[in-house]
Motif scaffolding. Structure first.
Motif, PDB file in Angstrom:
ATOM      1  N   ILE A   1       0.744  -1.176  -0.028  1.00  0.00           N
ATOM      2  CA  ILE A   1      -0.201  -0.090  -0.047  1.00  0.00           C
ATOM      3  C   ILE A   1       0.783   1.275  -0.069  1.00  0.00           C
ATOM      4  CG2 ILE A   1      -2.056  -0.928   0.754  1.00  0.00           C
ATOM      5  CD1 ILE A   1      -1.158   0.153   3.508  1.00  0.00           C
ATOM      6  N   ILE A   2       0.537   2.158  -0.777  1.00  0.00           N
ATOM      7  CA  ILE A   2       1.086   3.529  -0.886  1.00  0.00           C
ATOM      8  C   ILE A   2      -0.021   4.385  -0.768  1.00  0.00           C
ATOM      9  CG2 ILE A   2       2.436   5.198  -2.286  1.00  0.00           C
ATOM     10  CD1 ILE A   2       3.502   2.723  -3.960  1.00  0.00           C
ATOM     11  N   GLY A   3       0.180   5.336   0.298  1.00  0.00           N
ATOM     12  CA  GLY A   3      -0.670   6.323   0.701  1.00  0.00           C
ATOM     13  C   GLY A   3      -0.679   7.572  -0.218  1.00  0.00           C
TER      14      GLY A   3
ATOM     15  N   ARG B   1       5.904   4.850  -6.458  1.00  0.00           N
ATOM     16  CA  ARG B   1       5.549   3.783  -7.344  1.00  0.00           C
ATOM     17  C   ARG B   1       6.298   3.229  -8.262  1.00  0.00           C
ATOM     18  NH1 ARG B   1      -0.556   4.727  -9.559  1.00  0.00           N
ATOM     19  NH2 ARG B   1      -1.495   6.132  -7.921  1.00  0.00           N
ATOM     20  N   VAL B   2       7.022   4.133  -8.829  1.00  0.00           N
ATOM     21  CA  VAL B   2       8.038   3.833  -9.725  1.00  0.00           C
ATOM     22  C   VAL B   2       9.252   3.007  -8.983  1.00  0.00           C
ATOM     23  CG1 VAL B   2      10.014   4.700 -11.108  1.00  0.00           C
ATOM     24  CG2 VAL B   2       7.746   5.883 -11.345  1.00  0.00           C
TER      25      VAL B   2
ATOM     26  N   PHE C   1      11.964   3.556   1.741  1.00  0.00           N
ATOM     27  CA  PHE C   1      12.812   3.817   0.554  1.00  0.00           C
ATOM     28  C   PHE C   1      13.944   4.766   1.085  1.00  0.00           C
ATOM     29  CE2 PHE C   1      10.130   2.213  -2.630  1.00  0.00           C
ATOM     30  CZ  PHE C   1      10.509   0.743  -2.758  1.00  0.00           C
ATOM     31  N   GLY C   2      14.085   4.871   2.633  1.00  0.00           N
ATOM     32  CA  GLY C   2      15.042   5.945   2.813  1.00  0.00           C
ATOM     33  C   GLY C   2      14.456   6.846   3.956  1.00  0.00           C
TER      34      GLY C   2
ATOM     35  N   TRP D   1       9.165  10.839  -0.194  1.00  0.00           N
ATOM     36  CA  TRP D   1       9.186  10.819  -1.635  1.00  0.00           C
ATOM     37  C   TRP D   1       8.007  11.081  -2.002  1.00  0.00           C
ATOM     38  CZ3 TRP D   1      13.818  10.477  -4.443  1.00  0.00           C
ATOM     39  CH2 TRP D   1      14.799   9.878  -3.688  1.00  0.00           C
ATOM     40  N   PRO D   2       7.652  11.735  -3.145  1.00  0.00           N
ATOM     41  CA  PRO D   2       6.310  11.763  -3.712  1.00  0.00           C
ATOM     42  C   PRO D   2       5.764  10.657  -4.001  1.00  0.00           C
ATOM     43  CG  PRO D   2       7.725  13.214  -5.123  1.00  0.00           C
ATOM     44  CD  PRO D   2       8.651  12.542  -4.128  1.00  0.00           C
ATOM     45  N   HIS D   3       4.399  10.434  -3.766  1.00  0.00           N
ATOM     46  CA  HIS D   3       3.840   8.953  -3.760  1.00  0.00           C
ATOM     47  C   HIS D   3       3.894   8.444  -5.185  1.00  0.00           C
ATOM     48  CE1 HIS D   3       0.439  11.572  -4.336  1.00  0.00           C
ATOM     49  NE2 HIS D   3      -0.259  10.839  -4.904  1.00  0.00           N
TER      50      HIS D   3
END
Length: 156
Positions: free
Chosen positions: A102-104, A134-135, A123-124, A128-130
């Motif tokens: 899941i990515i909010g 995804r990428v 990822f650190g 990061w922009p959501h």
């Protein structure tokens, strides 16, 4: 093991879409022989402006029944690519038929939904922009399949 990406927001045409589609296609080609895939992307959108709580309800509805769920969250565990590949293999080898990520949205994932997840991945320490998450997730899934297949894509 089927994989599902449950994400807030609709991805439109553009460079992110091109990259995601490319990595997911690569994953499908490599992962199927390893018992990984297919990947389904389920996008949800809170049109009423209810914030993280409303997004959490929509994300939960998008999850496959019985899936192990991993949240992409800045507070999550930082993994190397080989560790992430081993995590995927472990879920598969433990007999999981479904794994969901899941990515909010812009504000992240509601704490009540995060608490229900089997794991949380970061990822650190940077936020990061959501859409970029995804990428990055699509690329890491492909990289994981490549690592498990012994392909030369990952050079560590």
């Amino acid at each position: 093991m089927r994989l599902t990406l449950c994400v807030v927001g609709r991805l439109r045409a553009g460079p992110e879409r091109v990259l995601i589609d490319d990595y997911l296609l690569r994953f499908d080609r490599t992962g199927r022989a390893l018992g990984l895939g297919p990947i389904d992307v389920r996008e949800v959108e809170d049109r009423k402006g209810g914030g993280m709580a409303a997004e959490a309800v929509l994300l939960e509805k998008a999850l496959p029944s019985g899936a192990a769920v991993i949240a992409l969250d800045e507070r999550g565990k930082i993994r190397s690519s080989p560790e992430f590949a081993n995590d995927l293999a472990r879920f598969r080898d433990d007999g999981r038929s479904d794994l969901a990520f899941i990515i909010g949205g812009a504000d992240g994932i509601d704490p009540s939904l995060r608490a229900k997840c089997a794991a949380s991945l970061s990822f650190g320490k940077m936020v990061w922009p959501h859409m970029l998450v995804r990428v990055m997730l699509a690329e890491q899934l492909y990289r994981s399949a490549s690592i498990l297949a012994g392909a030369p894509y990952h050079r560590a």
